[in-house]
Design an enzyme around this catalytic site. Structure first.
Site, PDB file in Angstrom:
ATOM      1  N   TYR A   1      53.642   0.431   3.476  1.00 20.48           N
ATOM      2  CA  TYR A   1      53.193  -0.563   4.457  1.00 20.48           C
ATOM      3  C   TYR A   1      52.733  -1.806   3.719  1.00 20.48           C
ATOM      4  O   TYR A   1      52.461  -1.780   2.524  1.00 20.48           O
ATOM      5  CB  TYR A   1      52.074   0.002   5.344  1.00 20.48           C
ATOM      6  CG  TYR A   1      50.831   0.384   4.574  1.00 20.48           C
ATOM      7  CD1 TYR A   1      49.795  -0.525   4.401  1.00 20.48           C
ATOM      8  CD2 TYR A   1      50.705   1.645   4.014  1.00 20.48           C
ATOM      9  CE1 TYR A   1      48.656  -0.182   3.680  1.00 20.48           C
ATOM     10  CE2 TYR A   1      49.572   1.996   3.292  1.00 20.48           C
ATOM     11  CZ  TYR A   1      48.555   1.087   3.134  1.00 20.48           C
ATOM     12  OH  TYR A   1      47.445   1.414   2.415  1.00 20.48           O
TER      13      TYR A   1
ATOM     14  N   LYS B   1      64.140  -9.284   6.375  1.00 20.26           N
ATOM     15  CA  LYS B   1      64.442  -8.937   4.980  1.00 20.26           C
ATOM     16  C   LYS B   1      63.984 -10.058   4.064  1.00 20.26           C
ATOM     17  O   LYS B   1      64.253 -11.238   4.317  1.00 20.26           O
ATOM     18  CB  LYS B   1      65.936  -8.686   4.793  1.00 20.26           C
ATOM     19  CG  LYS B   1      66.299  -8.326   3.354  1.00 20.26           C
ATOM     20  CD  LYS B   1      67.684  -7.739   3.227  1.00 20.26           C
ATOM     21  CE  LYS B   1      68.760  -8.749   3.349  1.00 20.26           C
ATOM     22  NZ  LYS B   1      70.074  -8.271   2.862  1.00 20.26           N
TER      23      LYS B   1
ATOM     24  N   SER C   1      50.687   1.097  -0.818  1.00 19.77           N
ATOM     25  CA  SER C   1      51.179  -0.091  -0.129  1.00 19.77           C
ATOM     26  C   SER C   1      51.856  -1.087  -1.057  1.00 19.77           C
ATOM     27  O   SER C   1      51.959  -0.876  -2.258  1.00 19.77           O
ATOM     28  CB  SER C   1      50.069  -0.797   0.635  1.00 19.77           C
ATOM     29  OG  SER C   1      49.161  -1.375  -0.270  1.00 19.77           O
TER      30      SER C   1
END
Length: 117
Positions: free
Chosen positions: A58, A9, A25
């Site tokens: 992504y 994270k 993305s």
């Protein structure tokens, strides 16, 4: 049995750019990627603290040391420059392994998106 758990994270970074016309993305400063153990192409969940939006995309490697957090493509409509994001990645692992796994969580300076310390 396998379960999906928090792997990494990046807690609270500021959006530096939103590029609607890029091919999808999120571009992340390579220093932040390394710090959190996230690689290019990895699927991430994004949480926008400013407006509550959540989306998946992504990762694209951004210039090291730049502080870049750029949301690209259609997801650019879900953020504004300056919004505070949390970037989360997950991993599947064996249930017993998950009990002892420690995720990598980093807390960058939200003003610069650079690692502290």
């Amino acid at each position: 049995m396998t379960i999906e758990v928090l792997k990494s994270k990046i807690h609270r970074v500021s959006v530096t750019q939103a590029d609607l016309n890029y091919v999808g993305s999120i571009t992340i400063d390579e220093d932040l990627m390394d710090g959190a153990g996230i690689i290019a192409g990895e699927k991430v969940s994004i949480v926008n603290n400013n407006n509550g939006e959540r989306f998946e995309t992504y990762v694209i490697k951004g210039q090291r040391g730049s502080g870049c957090i750029c949301v690209n493509g259609a997801a650019a409509r879900k953020v504004a420059v300056g919004d505070i994001l949390i970037i989360i990645s997950y991993a599947r692992m064996d249930f017993e392994e998950a009990k002892t796994f420690t995720p990598k969580v980093i807390f960058p300076d939200t003003a610069t998106n650079r690692l502290i310390g």
